[in-house]
Scaffold this motif. Sequence first.
Motif, PDB file in Angstrom:
ATOM      1  N   HIS A   1       9.493  12.999   6.723  1.00  0.00           N
ATOM      2  CA  HIS A   1      10.203  12.945   8.005  1.00  0.00           C
ATOM      3  C   HIS A   1      10.860  11.572   8.178  1.00  0.00           C
ATOM      4  CE1 HIS A   1       8.966  16.818   9.132  1.00  0.00           C
ATOM      5  NE2 HIS A   1       7.834  16.541   9.758  1.00  0.00           N
TER       6      HIS A   1
ATOM      7  N   GLU B   1      13.814  11.170   5.589  1.00  0.00           N
ATOM      8  CA  GLU B   1      14.981  11.978   5.949  1.00  0.00           C
ATOM      9  C   GLU B   1      15.675  11.418   7.190  1.00  0.00           C
ATOM     10  OE1 GLU B   1      13.072  15.744   6.168  1.00  0.00           O
ATOM     11  OE2 GLU B   1      12.756  15.827   3.990  1.00  0.00           O
TER      12      GLU B   1
ATOM     13  N   ALA C   1      11.498  13.819  12.956  1.00  0.00           N
ATOM     14  CA  ALA C   1      12.044  15.088  12.462  1.00  0.00           C
ATOM     15  C   ALA C   1      13.094  15.666  13.394  1.00  0.00           C
ATOM     16  CB  ALA C   1      10.915  16.096  12.263  1.00  0.00           C
ATOM     17  N   ASP C   2      13.116  15.195  14.660  1.00  0.00           N
ATOM     18  CA  ASP C   2      14.013  15.764  15.660  1.00  0.00           C
ATOM     19  C   ASP C   2      15.265  14.924  15.895  1.00  0.00           C
ATOM     20  OD1 ASP C   2      12.111  17.731  15.969  1.00  0.00           O
ATOM     21  OD2 ASP C   2      11.217  16.843  17.766  1.00  0.00           O
TER      22      ASP C   2
ATOM     23  N   GLY D   1      14.191  22.498  12.681  1.00  0.00           N
ATOM     24  CA  GLY D   1      12.837  22.078  12.361  1.00  0.00           C
ATOM     25  C   GLY D   1      11.811  23.122  12.768  1.00  0.00           C
TER      26      GLY D   1
ATOM     27  N   ARG E   1      19.597  10.364   7.408  1.00  0.00           N
ATOM     28  CA  ARG E   1      20.503  10.860   8.445  1.00  0.00           C
ATOM     29  C   ARG E   1      21.083   9.708   9.260  1.00  0.00           C
ATOM     30  NH1 ARG E   1      16.165  14.323   9.185  1.00  0.00           N
ATOM     31  NH2 ARG E   1      15.742  13.525  11.291  1.00  0.00           N
TER      32      ARG E   1
ATOM     33  N   PRO F   1      18.631  16.564  13.365  1.00  0.00           N
ATOM     34  CA  PRO F   1      18.267  17.260  12.121  1.00  0.00           C
ATOM     35  C   PRO F   1      19.438  18.052  11.558  1.00  0.00           C
ATOM     36  CG  PRO F   1      17.360  18.410  14.014  1.00  0.00           C
ATOM     37  CD  PRO F   1      17.925  17.123  14.532  1.00  0.00           C
TER      38      PRO F   1
END
Length: 274
Positions: free
Chosen positions: A55, A58, A248-249, A256, A62, A252
Amino acid sequence: MSAEDFESREIDATRPSAARMYHYYLSGEAVFDVDKVFGERVFQAIPYLDVMAHHNREFLQRATKFMVAQGIRQFLDIGSGLPTVGNTHEVAGALDPASRVVYVDNDLEAVNRAHELLTEQDALDHTAIIEADLRLPDVILDHPDTRRLIDFDEPIGLLIVSVWPFVPDSDRPAELMSRLRDALPTGSYVAMSHASMSEAPEELVARMAALAELYRETSDPATMRSREQFASFYEGFELVEPGIVYAADWRPEQPGDPQDPARPCNFAAVGYKG
């Protein structure tokens, strides 16, 4: 701490380090046997810690893409760790080969491996890895490679992903962040994430507490912080939508899993210096 306080941290194969363990969670590769043994104990406490690490990774990727889309072409990645797939210079370079990246880590194994990778990729003209410590920002900012690649008259993308937990309150992290913020030109961005258990379910709080206790045995003991404490690192920045969320939010690229048990373990956000 002053610049004179910085000492090179030699590789210690007898104790795990944060950089090596993060690499183990991401790749499954244990640099030393002690890392694998420690990792097995960690996974007993939190079986999905590798998911938490991904998480974070990534989110970094991003955030880097977002910054490139905003016109950022130079990055300072502090606490970059051992190189793995999707490093900052690879993500930014895929979008604009003219992007420049300075990596920073205080783990000599991470520095050595990163230098080998950059050499193999013939990337040292637009990237560098320097051995330095977040707790000594002037060493980072004044390093010859930083000055060679980073133009402090142009906006910078600052990345501090999953590093602040290893800076205890006694090292005055707010002052360190203030020094870095003041060095950033107008138009710069900062992306940060931080482990937390302040909003986790009760069962996970116990697991995170056990993890923090385990990390006392490493070269880099961990400090958990709340959403409010994490937000204080963004003083002087305007939070980019969606603000402070779970890693993770943050914007994304794929939907998710709301039931993901690793999801509430890390806060993340990107800030803009206007």
